[in-house]
Scaffold this motif. Sequence first.
Motif, PDB file in Angstrom:
ATOM      1  N   THR A 122       1.092  -1.047  -0.122  1.00 16.02           N
ATOM      2  CA  THR A 122      -0.059  -0.006  -0.073  1.00 16.02           C
ATOM      3  C   THR A 122       0.803   1.541  -0.125  1.00 16.02           C
ATOM      4  OG1 THR A 122      -1.697  -1.184   1.132  1.00 16.02           O
ATOM      5  CG2 THR A 122      -1.894   0.914   1.363  1.00 16.02           C
ATOM      6  N   LEU A 123       0.734   2.023  -1.158  1.00 17.37           N
ATOM      7  CA  LEU A 123       1.577   3.229  -1.299  1.00 17.37           C
ATOM      8  C   LEU A 123       0.449   4.613  -1.068  1.00 17.37           C
ATOM      9  CD1 LEU A 123       3.755   1.939  -4.179  1.00 17.37           C
ATOM     10  CD2 LEU A 123       4.382   2.085  -1.833  1.00 17.37           C
ATOM     11  N   THR A 124       1.316   5.671  -0.995  1.00 17.52           N
ATOM     12  CA  THR A 124       0.693   6.826  -0.481  1.00 17.52           C
ATOM     13  C   THR A 124       1.233   7.746  -1.656  1.00 17.52           C
ATOM     14  OG1 THR A 124       0.273   6.542   1.565  1.00 17.52           O
ATOM     15  CG2 THR A 124       0.121   8.705   0.905  1.00 17.52           C
ATOM     16  N   ALA A 125       0.523   8.947  -2.043  1.00 17.76           N
ATOM     17  CA  ALA A 125       0.843   9.983  -2.889  1.00 17.76           C
ATOM     18  C   ALA A 125       0.085  11.112  -2.425  1.00 17.76           C
ATOM     19  CB  ALA A 125       0.768   9.679  -4.496  1.00 17.76           C
ATOM     20  N   TRP A 126       0.919  12.124  -2.562  1.00 19.40           N
ATOM     21  CA  TRP A 126      -0.053  13.664  -2.593  1.00 19.40           C
ATOM     22  C   TRP A 126      -0.151  14.161  -3.952  1.00 19.40           C
ATOM     23  CZ3 TRP A 126      -2.089  15.382   1.726  1.00 19.40           C
ATOM     24  CH2 TRP A 126      -1.397  14.930   3.102  1.00 19.40           C
ATOM     25  N   ILE A 127      -1.367  14.407  -4.156  1.00 19.09           N
ATOM     26  CA  ILE A 127      -1.771  14.808  -5.604  1.00 19.09           C
ATOM     27  C   ILE A 127      -2.517  15.938  -5.694  1.00 19.09           C
ATOM     28  CG2 ILE A 127      -2.843  14.201  -7.850  1.00 19.09           C
ATOM     29  CD1 ILE A 127      -2.783  11.230  -6.933  1.00 19.09           C
ATOM     30  N   ARG A 128      -2.004  17.032  -6.589  1.00 23.36           N
ATOM     31  CA  ARG A 128      -2.646  18.377  -6.793  1.00 23.36           C
ATOM     32  C   ARG A 128      -2.271  18.776  -8.256  1.00 23.36           C
ATOM     33  NH1 ARG A 128      -0.946  23.274  -6.656  1.00 23.36           N
ATOM     34  NH2 ARG A 128       1.193  23.719  -6.350  1.00 23.36           N
ATOM     35  N   LEU A 174       3.330  14.030  -5.391  1.00 20.69           N
ATOM     36  CA  LEU A 174       4.680  13.953  -4.858  1.00 20.69           C
ATOM     37  C   LEU A 174       4.875  12.664  -3.821  1.00 20.69           C
ATOM     38  CD1 LEU A 174       5.109  17.450  -3.686  1.00 20.69           C
ATOM     39  CD2 LEU A 174       6.113  16.298  -5.516  1.00 20.69           C
ATOM     40  N   SER A 175       5.817  11.901  -3.719  1.00 21.53           N
ATOM     41  CA  SER A 175       6.148  11.120  -2.777  1.00 21.53           C
ATOM     42  C   SER A 175       6.002  11.591  -1.436  1.00 21.53           C
ATOM     43  CB  SER A 175       7.295  10.046  -3.052  1.00 21.53           C
ATOM     44  OG  SER A 175       7.522   9.413  -1.926  1.00 21.53           O
ATOM     45  N   VAL A 200      15.998  21.181   7.245  1.00 21.51           N
ATOM     46  CA  VAL A 200      16.579  19.761   7.592  1.00 21.51           C
ATOM     47  C   VAL A 200      17.085  18.840   6.294  1.00 21.51           C
ATOM     48  CG1 VAL A 200      16.266  17.633   8.979  1.00 21.51           C
ATOM     49  CG2 VAL A 200      15.480  19.814   9.689  1.00 21.51           C
ATOM     50  N   ALA A 201      15.981  18.394   5.522  1.00 22.09           N
ATOM     51  CA  ALA A 201      16.077  17.555   4.338  1.00 22.09           C
ATOM     52  C   ALA A 201      17.165  18.033   3.173  1.00 22.09           C
ATOM     53  CB  ALA A 201      14.839  17.503   3.684  1.00 22.09           C
ATOM     54  N   PRO A 202      17.812  17.041   2.771  1.00 17.97           N
ATOM     55  CA  PRO A 202      18.898  17.648   1.850  1.00 17.97           C
ATOM     56  C   PRO A 202      18.546  17.777   0.478  1.00 17.97           C
ATOM     57  CG  PRO A 202      19.479  15.340   2.115  1.00 17.97           C
ATOM     58  CD  PRO A 202      17.943  15.754   3.260  1.00 17.97           C
ATOM     59  N   LYS A 203      17.167  17.189   0.215  1.00 20.00           N
ATOM     60  CA  LYS A 203      16.903  17.247  -1.230  1.00 20.00           C
ATOM     61  C   LYS A 203      15.235  17.351  -1.184  1.00 20.00           C
ATOM     62  CE  LYS A 203      20.184  13.865  -3.172  1.00 20.00           C
ATOM     63  NZ  LYS A 203      20.210  12.502  -3.816  1.00 20.00           N
ATOM     64  N   PRO A 204      14.555  17.741  -2.511  1.00 19.60           N
ATOM     65  CA  PRO A 204      13.436  17.889  -2.428  1.00 19.60           C
ATOM     66  C   PRO A 204      12.463  16.590  -2.360  1.00 19.60           C
ATOM     67  CG  PRO A 204      14.226  18.654  -4.628  1.00 19.60           C
ATOM     68  CD  PRO A 204      15.143  18.293  -3.672  1.00 19.60           C
ATOM     69  N   LEU A 205      11.157  16.502  -2.308  1.00 20.21           N
ATOM     70  CA  LEU A 205      10.289  15.379  -2.294  1.00 20.21           C
ATOM     71  C   LEU A 205      10.350  14.983  -3.808  1.00 20.21           C
ATOM     72  CD1 LEU A 205       7.336  16.301  -0.078  1.00 20.21           C
ATOM     73  CD2 LEU A 205       9.090  14.623   0.440  1.00 20.21           C
ATOM     74  N   ASP A 206      10.517  13.678  -3.781  1.00 19.46           N
ATOM     75  CA  ASP A 206      10.418  13.000  -5.141  1.00 19.46           C
ATOM     76  C   ASP A 206       8.878  12.928  -5.634  1.00 19.46           C
ATOM     77  OD1 ASP A 206      13.111  12.103  -5.126  1.00 19.46           O
ATOM     78  OD2 ASP A 206      12.579  10.302  -4.066  1.00 19.46           O
ATOM     79  N   GLN A 207       8.988  12.874  -6.903  1.00 22.11           N
ATOM     80  CA  GLN A 207       7.525  12.783  -7.488  1.00 22.11           C
ATOM     81  C   GLN A 207       7.233  11.582  -8.582  1.00 22.11           C
ATOM     82  OE1 GLN A 207       8.369  16.258  -9.933  1.00 22.11           O
ATOM     83  NE2 GLN A 207       6.823  15.610 -11.424  1.00 22.11           N
TER      84      GLN A 207
END
Length: 184
Positions: free
Chosen positions: A95-101, A111-112, A152-159
């Motif tokens: 089961t995976l999740t995604a943020w969609i807009r 986005l992941s 804090v995070a070194p990179k942007p969220l993956d998509q």
Amino acid sequence: MSSYNEEHELNPQEPPSRKEMSRRQFLTYTLGGATAFMGAGAILPMVRFAVDPILHKKGEGDFIKVAEASKITNEPQEFNFELKQQDGWYASTATLTAWIRKDESGEIYALSPICKHLGCTVGWNNDKAFPDEYHCPCHGARYTKLGKNLAVAPKPLDQYKTKIDSGWVYLGDIIPNTEAKKEA
């Protein structure tokens, strides 16, 4: 007339007329063959393991139907979907999740939710101190609406790769974020 023994005494260097295999040769051939067979049995799986990825053809990846395109808004929404996996003989469903807009031009992207700091799951607008941002509850990483890293995070969220077909949003492989680069 000479006897048999006298003939052999005269020519002691001459080999016997019939070729015979000695016990030593027989053991050498038998043990050498058995060793080669066992060595090939140990080496062939390693060769197969090394060559197998090269033999598989890479496809474009599968797209999974996730949501109706008409339900996507400018505000990020969380959508869960299932991915069937085959690992050797073991079949499972993840089961995976995604943020969609939608963005301002109406383009849909996803986005992941996996934080690029240490892999926790981010949520949208779940920190009152930083409204309209993705926030990681584990270590305080923050991201903009487009997934650009703020703290804090070194990179942007993956998509996810997205595809719209017959009014449905389909998600494919996870790729590096291209939307975050649009933010100045």
